[in-house]
Write an enzyme that holds these catalytic residues in place. Structure first.
Site, PDB file in Angstrom:
ATOM      1  CE  LYS A 183      -4.091  -1.909  -0.307  1.00 55.72           C
ATOM      2  NZ  LYS A 183      -4.354  -3.115   0.385  1.00 55.72           N
TER       3      LYS A 183
HETATM    4  C1  LIG Z   1      -5.600  -3.994   0.754  1.00 57.91           C
HETATM    5  C2  LIG Z   1      -7.076  -3.810   0.802  1.00 57.91           C
HETATM    6  C3  LIG Z   1      -7.836  -4.229   1.890  1.00 57.91           C
HETATM    7  C4  LIG Z   1      -7.269  -5.052   3.007  1.00 57.91           C
HETATM    8  O1  LIG Z   1      -6.262  -4.409   3.675  1.00 57.91           O
HETATM    9  P1  LIG Z   1      -5.464  -5.235   4.811  1.00 57.91           P
HETATM   10  O2  LIG Z   1      -4.690  -4.170   5.533  1.00 57.91           O
HETATM   11  O3  LIG Z   1      -4.603  -6.228   4.114  1.00 57.91           O
HETATM   12  O4  LIG Z   1      -6.493  -5.861   5.678  1.00 57.91           O
HETATM   13  C5  LIG Z   1      -9.178  -3.929   1.913  1.00 57.91           C
HETATM   14  N1  LIG Z   1      -9.771  -3.277   0.902  1.00 57.91           N
HETATM   15  C6  LIG Z   1      -9.087  -2.869  -0.177  1.00 57.91           C
HETATM   16  C7  LIG Z   1      -9.802  -2.126  -1.250  1.00 57.91           C
HETATM   17  C8  LIG Z   1      -7.724  -3.146  -0.271  1.00 57.91           C
HETATM   18  O5  LIG Z   1      -7.035  -2.785  -1.365  1.00 57.91           O
END
Ligand SMILES: *Cc1c(COP(=O)(O)O)cnc(C)c1O
Length: 388
Positions: A183
């Site tokens: 991210k």
């Molecule tokens: C990455 C992501 C998640 C989950 O995030 P985590 O921190 O891995 O739980 C949820 N929604 C979207 C749209 C994502 O891209």
């Protein structure tokens, strides 16, 4: 030249921060976490509170629990998202109602969301897809009219703005960010709940750690000894360790530089592809796009199949991904609600034609050139009528 889909380059400052925690002897939630929450809240602005958790998924679970979601309730969720957005609704025994997306922004279509509201609807979960904010004016109006809570899946949107305001400050019950490994800022695994509602913040803090409420015990007993606590609910184990928080604090410092670097990559792609018969990501100008993802769409009329682009990338060892297979095409969701492609024409079309190109802060000019070269070569070859 091989180009990875994503590459994280850890700085010396980041290593030093994590080492500082390792040397301190205190690895779990502590002072680093508290500082990370304060600094993240400051970065978002608008007087929000920030509650650190071990993922966006756990944060969304806590936010939905805090608004009182339960069996018999429905939550409106876009069909085009990661499964986590819908799965947390099921954690609480409620049902997601999937809704198609706007073909330009790839975010939930507010007009279709309005049609999906029933007497059971309790909340709506917009996703700011790829880093482009959802239409929050329309969604807020809808929520107001029908008494719905808004829990934003802000996994892609640090930092993104909507109407000049940071995502997280728009007055929703909560916005939940992700610090997963790829991210825009990362703690390896991690997330942050942001809210301006003190009751929601309090409930999330208590439920983040086993339902333990030290304040409740102290009120009751007047005794503040460290080991005394009360449990007010069967909570969860969703806290963020200090090692992760220390990395997050450093990531926060370089977030704006890194966002600008991703934006520069997006601008180079946009210039290079402007005359190709492809669909480029919508720009929220003058709003800020986080550029978590850069999604290229190859409509049927463009003459190049997505598989051809995948083959070209494979041949050059260029990484790519696809965000996302729409939920209605995944076995669990399709079967549970007997969903068909025709129910979600926009998300289905996206599922057939989209590909995510490499975009990350550490991407070098030559790497961007390589991706651009692979895409443009494919169209040149096809325009000449030769085989790709
Ligand atoms: C990455 C992501 C998640 C989950 O995030 P985590 O921190 O891995 O739980 C949820 N929604 C979207 C749209 C994502 O891209």
């Amino acid at each position: 030249m091989a180009v990875p889909y994503f590459r994280l380059e850890i700085t010396e400052a980041e290593r030093a921060a994590v080492n500082r925690v390792l040397s301190s002897g205190w690895l779990t939630t502590g002072a680093e976490c508290l500082a990370f929450e304060k600094e993240f809240a400051d970065a978002i602005g608008g007087g929000v509170e920030a509650i650190a958790v071990n993922s966006n998924t756990s944060g969304m679970h806590l936010a939905l629990e805090a608004i009182g979601l339960g069996p018999g309730d429905e939550v409106i969720v876009p069909a085009l998202t990661f499964t986590a957005t819908a799965e947390v609704v099921r954690y609480l025994g409620a049902e997601p109602r999937l809704v198609d997306v706007d073909p330009v922004t790839l975010c939930i279509d507010p007009a279709l969301a309005a049609k999906a509201i029933t007497p059971k609807t309790k909340a709506i979960m917009p996703v700011h897809f790829a880093g482009h904010a959802a239409d929050m004016d329309a969604i807020s109006a809808l929520a107001q009219d029908h008494g719905l809570a808004i829990v934003e899946d802000a996994a892609h949107s640090f930092p993104s703005t909507c109407g000049g305001r940071n995502i997280g400050t728009l007055g929703s019950a909560a916005a939940v960010f992700s610090f997963y490994a790829n991210k825009t800022i990362t703690t390896g695994e991690g997330g942050m709940i942001v809210t301006r509602d003190p009751a929601i913040a309090k409930r999330c803090r208590v439920m983040r750690l086993h339902g333990i409420d030290r304040d409740a015990f102290q009120r009751f007993s007047g005794n503040s000894a460290q080991w005394r606590y009360d449990v007010i609910a069967p909570g969860f184990k969703y806290n963020l360790p200090d090692m992760a928080a220390a990395l997050g604090r450093e990531q926060l410092k370089t977030a704006e530089i890194n966002r600008a670097r991703r934006e520069a990559v997006a601008e180079r792609y946009a210039r290079a592809f402007q005359n190709l018969p492809v669909v480029l990501p919508a720009l929220p100008t003058p709003d800020i796009h986080s550029w978590h993802l850069y999604i290229l769409t190859l409509p049927p009329a463009c003459g190049v199949a997505r598989e051809s682009l995948e083959q070209a990338f494979n041949a050059r060892k260029i990484g790519y991904s696809m965000h996302y297979t729409p939920l209605h095409r995944l076995t669990y969701w399709r079967a549970r609600f007997a969903l068909r492609d025709e129910d979600f024409p926009m998300a289905s079309a996206h599922g057939d034609t989209a590909l995510s190109l490499p975009i990350f802060a550490a991407m070098r000019d030559e790497e961007v050139n390589e991706v651009i070269g692979a895409v443009t070569a494919l169209f040149k070859v096809n325009a000449d009528g030769r085989q790709a």
